[in-house]
Design a protein around this motif. Sequence first.
Motif, PDB file in Angstrom:
ATOM      1  N   PHE A   1       0.819  -1.218   0.000  1.00 46.26           N
ATOM      2  CA  PHE A   1       0.000   0.000   0.000  1.00 46.26           C
ATOM      3  C   PHE A   1       0.848   1.261   0.000  1.00 46.26           C
ATOM      4  O   PHE A   1       0.383   2.326  -0.391  1.00 46.26           O
ATOM      5  CB  PHE A   1      -0.930   0.035   1.206  1.00 46.26           C
ATOM      6  N   PHE A   2       2.090   1.156   0.467  1.00 41.39           N
ATOM      7  CA  PHE A   2       2.983   2.312   0.547  1.00 41.39           C
ATOM      8  C   PHE A   2       4.308   1.992  -0.134  1.00 41.39           C
ATOM      9  O   PHE A   2       4.814   0.882  -0.033  1.00 41.39           O
ATOM     10  CB  PHE A   2       3.258   2.695   2.007  1.00 41.39           C
ATOM     11  N   ALA A   3       4.880   3.005  -0.777  1.00 40.54           N
ATOM     12  CA  ALA A   3       6.204   2.880  -1.377  1.00 40.54           C
ATOM     13  C   ALA A   3       7.257   3.119  -0.294  1.00 40.54           C
ATOM     14  O   ALA A   3       6.932   3.457   0.843  1.00 40.54           O
ATOM     15  CB  ALA A   3       6.353   3.895  -2.518  1.00 40.54           C
ATOM     16  N   ASP A   4       8.523   2.970  -0.659  1.00 34.02           N
ATOM     17  CA  ASP A   4       9.616   3.176   0.298  1.00 34.02           C
ATOM     18  C   ASP A   4       9.607   4.578   0.899  1.00 34.02           C
ATOM     19  O   ASP A   4      10.053   4.776   2.018  1.00 34.02           O
ATOM     20  CB  ASP A   4      10.972   2.916  -0.373  1.00 34.02           C
ATOM     21  N   ASP A   5       9.102   5.558   0.153  1.00 31.60           N
ATOM     22  CA  ASP A   5       9.048   6.942   0.649  1.00 31.60           C
ATOM     23  C   ASP A   5       7.722   7.243   1.362  1.00 31.60           C
ATOM     24  O   ASP A   5       7.402   8.375   1.645  1.00 31.60           O
ATOM     25  CB  ASP A   5       9.271   7.936  -0.494  1.00 31.60           C
ATOM     26  N   TRP A   6       6.919   6.217   1.655  1.00 34.43           N
ATOM     27  CA  TRP A   6       5.647   6.294   2.362  1.00 34.43           C
ATOM     28  C   TRP A   6       4.527   6.965   1.560  1.00 34.43           C
ATOM     29  O   TRP A   6       3.481   7.287   2.096  1.00 34.43           O
ATOM     30  CB  TRP A   6       5.781   6.960   3.736  1.00 34.43           C
ATOM     31  N   LYS A   7       4.713   7.150   0.269  1.00 30.83           N
ATOM     32  CA  LYS A   7       3.623   7.629  -0.582  1.00 30.83           C
ATOM     33  C   LYS A   7       2.744   6.437  -0.933  1.00 30.83           C
ATOM     34  O   LYS A   7       3.221   5.306  -1.047  1.00 30.83           O
ATOM     35  CB  LYS A   7       4.170   8.274  -1.852  1.00 30.83           C
ATOM     36  N   LEU A   8       1.454   6.702  -1.109  1.00 30.91           N
ATOM     37  CA  LEU A   8       0.544   5.624  -1.486  1.00 30.91           C
ATOM     38  C   LEU A   8       0.894   5.078  -2.857  1.00 30.91           C
ATOM     39  O   LEU A   8       1.172   5.841  -3.795  1.00 30.91           O
ATOM     40  CB  LEU A   8      -0.898   6.134  -1.528  1.00 30.91           C
ATOM     41  N   THR A   9       0.870   3.772  -2.981  1.00 31.08           N
ATOM     42  CA  THR A   9       1.051   3.122  -4.277  1.00 31.08           C
ATOM     43  C   THR A   9      -0.315   3.044  -4.966  1.00 31.08           C
ATOM     44  O   THR A   9      -1.352   3.317  -4.344  1.00 31.08           O
ATOM     45  CB  THR A   9       1.585   1.692  -4.089  1.00 31.08           C
ATOM     46  N   PRO A  10      -0.368   2.672  -6.242  1.00 27.00           N
ATOM     47  CA  PRO A  10      -1.668   2.470  -6.892  1.00 27.00           C
ATOM     48  C   PRO A  10      -2.553   1.481  -6.123  1.00 27.00           C
ATOM     49  O   PRO A  10      -3.758   1.667  -6.016  1.00 27.00           O
ATOM     50  CB  PRO A  10      -1.291   1.934  -8.278  1.00 27.00           C
TER      51      PRO A  10
ATOM     52  N   LYS B   1      -4.016   3.332  -3.134  1.00 27.69           N
ATOM     53  CA  LYS B   1      -5.075   4.247  -3.573  1.00 27.69           C
ATOM     54  C   LYS B   1      -6.357   3.487  -3.871  1.00 27.69           C
ATOM     55  O   LYS B   1      -7.450   3.937  -3.537  1.00 27.69           O
ATOM     56  CB  LYS B   1      -4.622   5.036  -4.803  1.00 27.69           C
ATOM     57  N   GLU B   2      -6.224   2.325  -4.495  1.00 28.04           N
ATOM     58  CA  GLU B   2      -7.402   1.503  -4.804  1.00 28.04           C
ATOM     59  C   GLU B   2      -8.053   0.981  -3.533  1.00 28.04           C
ATOM     60  O   GLU B   2      -9.276   0.943  -3.418  1.00 28.04           O
ATOM     61  CB  GLU B   2      -7.007   0.335  -5.717  1.00 28.04           C
ATOM     62  N   TRP B   3      -7.253   0.573  -2.544  1.00 28.23           N
ATOM     63  CA  TRP B   3      -7.797   0.095  -1.275  1.00 28.23           C
ATOM     64  C   TRP B   3      -8.607   1.196  -0.592  1.00 28.23           C
ATOM     65  O   TRP B   3      -9.713   0.944  -0.113  1.00 28.23           O
ATOM     66  CB  TRP B   3      -6.673  -0.391  -0.369  1.00 28.23           C
ATOM     67  N   ILE B   4      -8.100   2.410  -0.570  1.00 29.20           N
ATOM     68  CA  ILE B   4      -8.833   3.533   0.031  1.00 29.20           C
ATOM     69  C   ILE B   4     -10.131   3.781  -0.729  1.00 29.20           C
ATOM     70  O   ILE B   4     -11.188   3.977  -0.139  1.00 29.20           O
ATOM     71  CB  ILE B   4      -7.948   4.795   0.080  1.00 29.20           C
TER      72      ILE B   4
END
Length: 75
Positions: free
Chosen positions: A7-16, A19-22
Amino acid sequence: WRRESAFFADDWKLTPMGKEWIRKTKEWRTDLNEKTDENGQVKVRAFLGNYTVKSGNSRKTFRHLKSGSAITLRR
């Protein structure tokens, strides 16, 4: 662990996937404000899961409500 399903990339940004889970969890939410019929009943279509039902000063939480379930609140 699979990187593409995180759900999160190494930099803590949401991954695709994050985003879909949310988006899906907002879609699965059921918020209703209904009035009872002449028999004091309300029928609704909702996702299976946990619900809190409020009526006047009554409040009751139901866990794992299943399809076709009926609930009753008493004054």
